[in-house]
Design an enzyme around this catalytic site. Sequence first.
Site, short mmCIF file in Angstrom:
data_model
loop_
_atom_site.label_atom_id
_atom_site.label_comp_id
_atom_site.label_asym_id
_atom_site.label_seq_id
_atom_site.Cartn_x
_atom_site.Cartn_y
_atom_site.Cartn_z
CB CYS A 227 -0.94 0.00 1.20
SG CYS A 227 -1.62 -1.62 1.52
CB CYS B 99 -12.30 -1.47 6.81
SG CYS B 99 -12.42 -2.67 8.14
CB SER B 100 -9.59 2.31 3.72
OG SER B 100 -8.69 1.22 3.65
CG HIS C 106 -6.36 2.36 0.53
ND1 HIS C 106 -5.19 2.90 0.03
CD2 HIS C 106 -5.96 1.35 1.37
CE1 HIS C 106 -4.15 2.23 0.52
NE2 HIS C 106 -4.59 1.29 1.32
#
Lengths: 388, 135
Positions: free
Chosen positions: A87, A210-211, A336
């Site tokens: 990420c 959570c994204s 994201h």
Amino acid sequence: MRDVAVIGVGLTQFGELWEKSFRELIAEAGAKAILDSGISGKEVDAMYVGSMSSGRFIGQEHIGALVADASGFSFAHVPSTRVEGACASGGLAVRQGYLAVASGMHDVVVVGGIEKMNDVGGTSATETLATAADQEWEAFFGATFPGIYAMIATRHMHDYGTTREQMAQVAVKNHMNGVLNPYAQYRKEISLDAVLNATMVAYPLGLLDCSPVSDGAASIVLCAAEKAKKYTNKAVKIIAAGQASDTLALHARENICTLQATVHAAKMAYKQANLTPKDIDLAEVHDCFTIAEICAIEDLGFVKKGEGGKAIDNRITTRDGSLPVNTSGGLKAKGHPVGATGVAQVIEIALQLRGDAEKRQVPDARIGLAHNVGGSGATCTVHILEAM
Amino acid sequence: MGEAVARFWREIPQRYNFMGNKCGSCERIFFPPREACPFCRRKSMGKMQEVQLTGKGEVVTYTIIHVGPEEFEEQVPYPIAIIKLEEGPQITGQIVDCSIDDIHIGLKVESTFRRIQAEGYTGAIYYGYKFKKCE
């Protein structure tokens, strides 16, 4: 080493972009950045692109060349390199571009970040994200990626009295910011109750901690600062580019709640910029899960270790607080698309320092920080930008 | 997972028998075994010795997985914890044979040999350690 400026920025919409392909997304972001910068295509010396797992998400590797091709640079034979750090792939691409210009090797570099995550199903996307964890010694035993951050949260609650409400407030705040970002995946406020009562994913983290799974691309144009005026009057300077690594598995770390890669990347960046955390006006931090934002503001030195939860209660990190964090909506609300995230964070800081952040504008922002994390903290980049 | 099984054979000594190793220079113990000690590096070269671990330890932190990967779907909700082994290393594993409410930081646990996951109904079955409360 010479100074490096961001002279152009370009973002696509973040979200579930069924109608757009990987190639279209990266070409759109790149074209927007180049148009924003004032350079012409033939001035591009090199390209770097961050992508975590195009191989698993769209079945395509060799992304460096693909991106150059899709963006119209194949016949110019511009060197193009893909960079991967889970990420943090986008943050790594920014840093590689920065180093290429700072070293004097190149004058103008285009940096991109992209992920197209919705071409596979939700389960497959989650399993691909889990490849950022240690496959043999974490995932094999049934640990999921949210589960790994959940274990950080459980220990943070135990050691420092952090509450589920404080974590939930991170999501509430970032959604409030996302409402004002036209590129955000979720432009919608959420209530504290909604976060606390959302479907449990991995205790103590619910779905709204959570994204999301997202498609999107981001691009910036970097140029030697001394030459920036030739192209634009909107340049901002990158005054530090820190990076650090840590163990791939969370369990191998002495302190589960401290991301040493963040601590060390930040130390490197503050030293290069000759600044302290107090000098930072605003920050984009890696809130892949709500607990991650709490750890980030501690590990970046904005608050003492263990006081990240209280900082949320005291509204330090809201848009009108003393240190606005994630004015873009963060990973939580902006979305994201993993490879794009690190580049998009730098874009938000650049827009704020240019005074171009529209309704999200933080008044008098002069110095901003972007913090991008790979996995549960095995890779981290910290960039500091200053208005010119 | 669908990988070649050789990958899993390689890990049998660790996963089945809890075999770690020790740095001959600083005496730190590692699990899984490391090629070199990350603290002593070259001083540890050629001095890493196999060590049998007891599999006993305590819970450092934990989570309850409610949304699991395909291979674990039928087990949700299931607890996953980081265990600090009494010899020092920390590892990740499932806690079994107890109520979720019994799990807390500091809980003393010991390893137990179990089936971990399988590649569908006809593929390879993978075994390894899980943890249960100490008697």
